[in-house]
Design an enzyme around this catalytic site. Structure first.
Site, PDB file in Angstrom:
ATOM      1  CG  ASP A  71      -1.760   1.222   1.393  1.00 20.60           C
ATOM      2  OD1 ASP A  71      -2.634   1.110   0.384  1.00 20.60           O
ATOM      3  OD2 ASP A  71      -2.209   1.789   1.928  1.00 20.60           O
ATOM      4  CB  SER A  72       0.496   4.162  -1.337  1.00 23.37           C
ATOM      5  OG  SER A  72      -1.403   4.777  -0.531  1.00 23.37           O
ATOM      6  CE1 TYR A 102       4.168   5.532  -2.560  1.00 24.59           C
ATOM      7  CE2 TYR A 102       2.725   3.224  -4.285  1.00 24.59           C
ATOM      8  CZ  TYR A 102       3.597   3.779  -3.257  1.00 24.59           C
ATOM      9  OH  TYR A 102       4.918   3.784  -3.495  1.00 24.59           O
ATOM     10  N   GLY A 103      -1.888   8.766  -4.846  1.00 24.64           N
ATOM     11  CA  GLY A 103      -2.319   9.774  -5.876  1.00 24.64           C
ATOM     12  C   GLY A 103      -2.371  10.738  -6.426  1.00 24.64           C
ATOM     13  CB  CYS A 125      -2.387   1.615  -3.086  1.00 23.10           C
ATOM     14  SG  CYS A 125      -2.728   2.830  -3.530  1.00 23.10           S
ATOM     15  CG  ASN A 126      -8.648   2.743  -4.827  1.00 22.56           C
ATOM     16  OD1 ASN A 126      -9.562   1.508  -5.528  1.00 22.56           O
ATOM     17  ND2 ASN A 126      -8.731   2.160  -3.566  1.00 22.56           N
ATOM     18  CB  THR A 127      -3.780   5.716  -7.001  1.00 25.23           C
ATOM     19  OG1 THR A 127      -4.086   5.800  -6.414  1.00 25.23           O
ATOM     20  CG2 THR A 127      -2.361   6.436  -7.823  1.00 25.23           C
ATOM     21  CD  GLU A 153      -3.335   9.782   6.021  1.00 29.62           C
ATOM     22  OE1 GLU A 153      -2.510  10.391   5.693  1.00 29.62           O
ATOM     23  OE2 GLU A 153      -3.308   8.385   5.656  1.00 29.62           O
ATOM     24  CB  CYS A 193     -10.692   5.867  -0.877  1.00 27.46           C
ATOM     25  SG  CYS A 193      -9.229   6.392   0.063  1.00 27.46           S
ATOM     26  CB  THR A 194      -7.634   2.170   1.788  1.00 23.34           C
ATOM     27  OG1 THR A 194      -6.382   2.160   1.014  1.00 23.34           O
ATOM     28  CG2 THR A 194      -7.700   0.092   0.385  1.00 23.34           C
ATOM     29  CG  HIS A 195      -7.592   6.726   4.089  1.00 27.78           C
ATOM     30  ND1 HIS A 195      -6.724   6.766   3.045  1.00 27.78           N
ATOM     31  CD2 HIS A 195      -6.490   7.492   4.757  1.00 27.78           C
ATOM     32  CE1 HIS A 195      -5.386   6.275   3.561  1.00 27.78           C
ATOM     33  NE2 HIS A 195      -5.432   6.940   4.714  1.00 27.78           N
TER      34      HIS A 195
END
Lengths: 273, 273
Positions: B9-10, B41-42, B72-74, B151, B184-186
């Site tokens: 993951d980023s 990474y976005g 990570c989606n990106t 975050e 998005c994983t967040h």
């Protein structure tokens, strides 16, 4: 025409599974065989179920399918391992996808399964659940009245509600239960009643929906998805009388255009009759 | 010790995906790498994201993983196809499982996706949805305020509710929408607020949950499930500062015993610093 997904079932129950394939994988060609002449498989000895299953599988292998779906819980419990070992195409049963979906959905690890006596007494769902997650609390309940009820068309109203309420009584007493697997392909037809009786807090898993979802995953992983934009072919074969089978299909698949659907009779192997 | 599943993951977002693996596949050993030193990474160019992703992949391949998860989606949008082509182990991204779950769940084929600008503008979800089902109506909405909000720990209460309400306004106007993918994983961390704002009739799909489910399907199909009954190992590596990473892990994984979890720092490739 691209290769089809083959679906086998003891009769008409697996049509709910086929329906989910048509909904979730609308570009795929399908070949369905229902052994309506010899259903139900539930009360038959293990060896007989395996023999009959192989007859359907050979019929479909001759038609060069790219994936095999065992849409019958009894046939999955008895023949899946052998078919996976012996066929070179992917083979998916209805038990494992339902079990995996329940593990995803449950928040407290208390999972119930309802099905025919054969499926519940085989212990197949419990084994699959615990293969992946040892601390699942499992409650299995055979519901013999449900299949005849659905086949007679008692699928809503007071009579249906009363039968379901009585049969599910032992499960309602399991207060911790938060997830229930419909471990028989006939049961999705009475899912609204089961939800009403069990309450909205219970997550209900339909094995057919989950099987189509997993087939999609495997086809994608193995680069086998059909990307043709043309109208797919859906061919349904019954070993028994064509008329009743066709009625069931037209009732269940009313939102799909008729021209996609062909309904035929087949004798399978010579030894069958 | 049996081979582990590798997760890259980023940064910390993919920990929600790791959490689902621990919940749904509790017997599996996990190796997680979060590129916290270089996240997010976005906003980075495609080639840079691919380079960084490969550095994490090589780090995990050296540790002999049996499956790779791009959490990570990106990185999924940019590097999945290449990694699938070049690695001999199964590779799963977070986009395809989310898309497939939405196709299963939607009843009217109106599906929304929220994510970072990078993910939404890449069109990756729309492409995946329509690869399988051409008549999906897709609504994508970038939600830039959500990652910094999570975050900073603004994950409940009035402030969070107000931000989510404002950002999701354009989606609420899409009256036909019945399914929403958290791309998005967040976002699973603020799922309860998103559900409150969008209403209970909307089905919300967490890509992480669905990715763990699909990993389970693939491991089972390829006979790679770990059947050891011992305590599994979960190792978490960050490329950045260990302390903040460790805090996040302990907050998120509070129900798992500490002894299973090891947290380390790694420099990945030499060229990194």
């Amino acid at each position: 025409m691209k290769k089809a997904i083959g679906i086998i079932d003891s009769g008409v129950g697996g049509l709910t599974v086929a329906h989910e394939f048509m909904r979730q994988l609308p570009k795929e060609n399908l070949l369905y065989v229902g052994d309506t002449a010899r259903c139900p498989y539930g009360p038959r000895p293990r060896e007989e179920v395996i023999d009959y299953t192989w007859e359907m599988v050979e019929f479909l292998l001759d038609k060069d399918i790219k994936m095999l779906i065992i849409a019958c819980n009894t046939a999955t419990a008895f023949a899946l391992d052998q078919l996976k070992r012996e066929l070179s195409i992917p083979v998916i049963g209805v038990i494992q996808p339902g079990a995996r979906a329940a593990i995803k959905v449950t928040r407290n690890n208390h999972v119930g399964v309802i099905g025919t006596e054969g499926t519940i007494y085989s212990g197949a769902y419990e084994k699959e659940l615990q293969k992946i997650k040892s601390d699942i609390h499992y409650y299995g309940l055979p519901c013999p009245p449900f299949v005849p009820m659905v086949e007679k068309g008692i699928i809503s109203g007071n009579e249906a509600l009363k039968i379901v309420d009585t049969v599910l009584e032992p499960l309602k007493e399991q207060e911790d239960l938060d997830t229930l697997i419909l471990g028989c392909t006939h049961y999705p037809i009475i899912k609204p009643i089961i939800q009403e009786i069990m309450g909205n807090e219970i997550s209900i898993i339909s094995s057919g929906e989950e099987t189509a979802r997993e087939a999609s995953t495997i086809l994608d992983m193995q680069h086998l998805l059909n990307d043709d934009e043309g109208t797919p072919e859906h061919k349904f074969y019954a070993t028994g009388e064509r008329h009743v089978f066709a009625q069931m299909i037209h009732r269940l698949f009313c939102q799909f255009p008729d021209k996609q659907i062909q309904i035929m009779q087949t004798k399978l192997a010579k030894r069958m009759y």
